[in-house]
Design a protein around this motif. Structure first.
Motif, PDB file in Angstrom:
ATOM      1  N   ILE A  81       0.836  -1.203   0.000  1.00 56.69           N
ATOM      2  CA  ILE A  81       0.000   0.000   0.000  1.00 56.69           C
ATOM      3  C   ILE A  81       0.876   1.261   0.000  1.00 56.69           C
ATOM      4  O   ILE A  81       0.637   2.215  -0.739  1.00 56.69           O
ATOM      5  N   ARG A  82       1.917   1.226   0.829  1.00 55.81           N
ATOM      6  CA  ARG A  82       2.836   2.373   0.897  1.00 55.81           C
ATOM      7  C   ARG A  82       3.521   2.617  -0.446  1.00 55.81           C
ATOM      8  O   ARG A  82       3.646   3.763  -0.895  1.00 55.81           O
ATOM      9  N   SER A  83       3.964   1.535  -1.073  1.00 53.19           N
ATOM     10  CA  SER A  83       4.666   1.678  -2.352  1.00 53.19           C
ATOM     11  C   SER A  83       3.738   2.184  -3.452  1.00 53.19           C
ATOM     12  O   SER A  83       4.159   2.887  -4.370  1.00 53.19           O
ATOM     13  N   GLU A  84       2.448   1.838  -3.362  1.00 51.62           N
ATOM     14  CA  GLU A  84       1.475   2.293  -4.350  1.00 51.62           C
ATOM     15  C   GLU A  84       1.295   3.807  -4.259  1.00 51.62           C
ATOM     16  O   GLU A  84       1.176   4.498  -5.283  1.00 51.62           O
ATOM     17  N   PHE A  85       1.291   4.342  -3.050  1.00 52.68           N
ATOM     18  CA  PHE A  85       1.130   5.786  -2.859  1.00 52.68           C
ATOM     19  C   PHE A  85       2.427   6.552  -3.136  1.00 52.68           C
ATOM     20  O   PHE A  85       2.408   7.660  -3.645  1.00 52.68           O
ATOM     21  N   VAL A 123       3.676 -10.344  -2.586  1.00 57.03           N
ATOM     22  CA  VAL A 123       2.554  -9.409  -2.445  1.00 57.03           C
ATOM     23  C   VAL A 123       1.258 -10.069  -2.898  1.00 57.03           C
ATOM     24  O   VAL A 123       0.222  -9.978  -2.233  1.00 57.03           O
ATOM     25  N   PHE A 124       1.308 -10.761  -4.035  1.00 56.93           N
ATOM     26  CA  PHE A 124       0.126 -11.434  -4.563  1.00 56.93           C
ATOM     27  C   PHE A 124      -0.355 -12.513  -3.601  1.00 56.93           C
ATOM     28  O   PHE A 124      -1.557 -12.630  -3.316  1.00 56.93           O
ATOM     29  N   LYS A 169       4.885   5.435  -5.077  1.00 56.86           N
ATOM     30  CA  LYS A 169       5.410   5.084  -6.407  1.00 56.86           C
ATOM     31  C   LYS A 169       6.822   4.502  -6.315  1.00 56.86           C
ATOM     32  O   LYS A 169       7.665   4.726  -7.186  1.00 56.86           O
ATOM     33  N   ARG A 170       7.075   3.760  -5.241  1.00 53.52           N
ATOM     34  CA  ARG A 170       8.366   3.092  -5.084  1.00 53.52           C
ATOM     35  C   ARG A 170       8.154   1.590  -5.075  1.00 53.52           C
ATOM     36  O   ARG A 170       7.057   1.103  -4.821  1.00 53.52           O
ATOM     37  N   ARG A 171       9.227   0.848  -5.298  1.00 53.92           N
ATOM     38  CA  ARG A 171       9.143  -0.605  -5.300  1.00 53.92           C
ATOM     39  C   ARG A 171       8.868  -1.106  -3.886  1.00 53.92           C
ATOM     40  O   ARG A 171       9.397  -0.572  -2.908  1.00 53.92           O
ATOM     41  N   THR A 172       8.047  -2.146  -3.784  1.00 57.66           N
ATOM     42  CA  THR A 172       7.707  -2.713  -2.484  1.00 57.66           C
ATOM     43  C   THR A 172       8.943  -3.318  -1.831  1.00 57.66           C
ATOM     44  O   THR A 172       9.630  -4.151  -2.430  1.00 57.66           O
ATOM     45  N   GLY A 173       9.230  -2.901  -0.620  1.00 59.18           N
ATOM     46  CA  GLY A 173      10.396  -3.432   0.083  1.00 59.18           C
ATOM     47  C   GLY A 173      10.568  -2.789   1.438  1.00 59.18           C
ATOM     48  O   GLY A 173       9.796  -1.913   1.847  1.00 59.18           O
ATOM     49  N   ALA A 174      11.617  -3.236   2.146  1.00 57.10           N
ATOM     50  CA  ALA A 174      11.925  -2.697   3.478  1.00 57.10           C
ATOM     51  C   ALA A 174      13.336  -3.115   3.857  1.00 57.10           C
ATOM     52  O   ALA A 174      13.865  -4.112   3.349  1.00 57.10           O
ATOM     53  N   PHE A 175      13.954  -2.342   4.723  1.00 60.29           N
ATOM     54  CA  PHE A 175      15.301  -2.634   5.223  1.00 60.29           C
ATOM     55  C   PHE A 175      16.295  -2.835   4.077  1.00 60.29           C
ATOM     56  O   PHE A 175      17.103  -3.777   4.080  1.00 60.29           O
ATOM     57  N   HIS A 176      16.184  -1.961   3.054  1.00 55.09           N
ATOM     58  CA  HIS A 176      17.086  -1.986   1.890  1.00 55.09           C
ATOM     59  C   HIS A 176      16.997  -3.296   1.110  1.00 55.09           C
ATOM     60  O   HIS A 176      17.982  -3.761   0.523  1.00 55.09           O
ATOM     61  N   ARG A 177      15.826  -3.903   1.128  1.00 55.37           N
ATOM     62  CA  ARG A 177      15.579  -5.119   0.355  1.00 55.37           C
ATOM     63  C   ARG A 177      14.251  -4.989  -0.366  1.00 55.37           C
ATOM     64  O   ARG A 177      13.313  -4.389   0.157  1.00 55.37           O
ATOM     65  N   SER A 178      14.158  -5.525  -1.572  1.00 49.89           N
ATOM     66  CA  SER A 178      12.906  -5.520  -2.327  1.00 49.89           C
ATOM     67  C   SER A 178      12.112  -6.790  -2.022  1.00 49.89           C
ATOM     68  O   SER A 178      12.694  -7.867  -1.829  1.00 49.89           O
TER      69      SER A 178
END
Length: 432
Positions: free
Chosen positions: A313-317, A334-335, A319-328
């Protein structure tokens, strides 16, 4: 012939059959004269409900374990909790290892599925580590719990209660043998027992892979992405749940913390949930639905699923790739997270509808709370479970079984057709 049949079955189906077999054996044992107290009648549906609740490490009960079952029956319940928490396949692999025999590829596959790991590498070592960790934590928990229960019960009785409580806590079961359907309410003010129980539940709920990762690296920076996600999400849910429960109901900070912790599939309670406000029950339902972490003894849609959806949800708003802690995070994750949440919500909705039809005398909030508790294998109850009719109990049994195995597993275990090679032209549809 049976051996050939088993070899042809997919791992998910074998795990489901294994759980069902353990539940049926447990039900039969709980109905024997050695298990039932004199002067007490235990109906087959109540024995089945108790066995399912124990194997699915839920904690919901239609009859009190201590008041209806003898020491033998209580020991059977404890054993069912242990098998259910570790997983039938993990216990089976452990017995093969103990016998000094070689673990077959089929057994490794089932253990891999049960522990929710990505590959076969080190599966046998992981099972050994899981068994050793479980024994160590439960032994420590039993010794610490004994310091409390020995003040109120004779030595042997206190030992039995302590061992049962430790096993139920670490496996996030929420069952007790104190009698009177009172759970841990008599010990609501005992800070020491509250802390010991919380520690066992939290450790059992974060998952064996995370425990091993933390023990191996001992540095947050060196942990895997999964471990970081689990620890951060678990901590955030524990803190936010405590604050929200403190705001919605007249609870002490310890009670708010304990129920925020317990709601994530443990099922213990230090005060009557029937006296909670609707807002407080709603907070607990959300925590129960999210549940514990992958590879743990708990249920729910899992903390990592919740985290991945939040990041999506955060990445959709942003416009960044879904990820966290410097990892995608892969799109496949997600699916799968979205599918898991949707199918889980569908199960809860269907279960709630059926329960509304079968038990119309109860409030909607009470019914939905019970269904979410059964699905997430949390075991918390507003007190209506013992008053349910036969059909309603069967519905909760099926929901507990599905929740323990995983709704996605239950959906796919009967589908063995290979993936189609046909590919069609893509065309967009309007979303939102």
């Amino acid at each position: 012939m049976m051996k050939t049949f088993i070899k042809k079955q997919p791992p998910g189906r074998l795990i489901a059959m294994g759980f069902a077999m353990v539940i049926l054996i447990g039900t039969c044992l709980l109905l024997t004269p050695w298990s039932v107290r004199q002067g007490v009648t235990v109906k087959p549906v109540d024995a089945l409900f108790s066995a399912t609740s124990a194997v699915c490490v839920t904690g919901l009960v239609t009859i009190d374990t201590a008041d209806h079952f003898t020491v033998f029956g209580q020991a059977i319940m404890g054993l069912l909790i242990q098998i259910g928490g570790l997983g039938v396949s993990s216990v089976g692999v452990g017995l093969v290892i103990a016998a000094g025999k070689k673990v077959s590829f089929k057994s490794r596959t089932m253990a891999k599925e049960a522990l929710n790991v990505d590959n076969y590498k080190g599966v046998v070592k992981l099972v050994k580590a899981v068994l050793c960790m479980t024994l160590g934590f439960e032994l420590a928990g039993a010794l610490l719990s004994f310091l409390v229960f020995s003040r109120d019960y004779p030595f042997l009785h206190a030992v039995g209660i302590s061992v049962f409580h430790s096993v139920a806590s670490f496996n996030n079961a929420g069952l007790d043998i104190l009698g009177g359907l009172q759970n841990l309410i008599p010990y609501g003010d005992d800070m020491f027992l509250n802390i010991v129980t919380s520690a066992l539940v939290i450790v059992g709920g974060i998952g064996f892979p995370v425990i091993l990762d933390v023990a191996r690296n001992r540095s947050f920076k060196k942990l895997t992405l999964h471990s970081k996600v689990v620890l951060v999400t678990s901590g955030g849910l524990l803190l936010s749940g405590t604050l929200l429960l403190k705001l919605t109901d007249h609870l002490t900070w310890m009670q708010a913390f304990f129920h925020s912790m317990s709601a994530r599939t443990a099922g213990f309670s230090t005060c009557s949930l029937g006296e909670f406000s609707n807002a407080g029950l709603f907070v607990i339902m959300i925590l129960m639905f999210i549940g514990a972490s992958s590879g743990s003894t708990g249920g729910g849609v899992k903390t990592s699923t919740f985290f991945v959806l939040l990041q999506a949800i955060r990445s959709e708003f942003s416009k960044r790739r879904t990820g966290a802690f410097h990892r995608s995070i892969p799109r496949e994750n997600v699916f799968r997270a979205g599918m898991l949440v949707i199918t889980s919500m569908a199960l809860v909705c269907i279960g709630t509808f059926l329960m509304c039809v079968l038990a119309p005398q109860f409030d909607f909030v009470q019914i939905m709370f019970e269904v979410v508790s059964a699905f997430s294998t949390a075991g918390l109850s507003t007190g209506i479970t013992p008053e349910l009719g036969f059909a309603a109990k069967v519905v909760l049994i099926l929901i507990m079984f599905t929740g323990r195995l995983g709704v996605m597993t239950m959906v796919t275990i009967w589908v063995t057709r290979p993936e189609r090679q046909t590919r069609y032209t893509e065309e967009s549809v309007m979303i939102g």
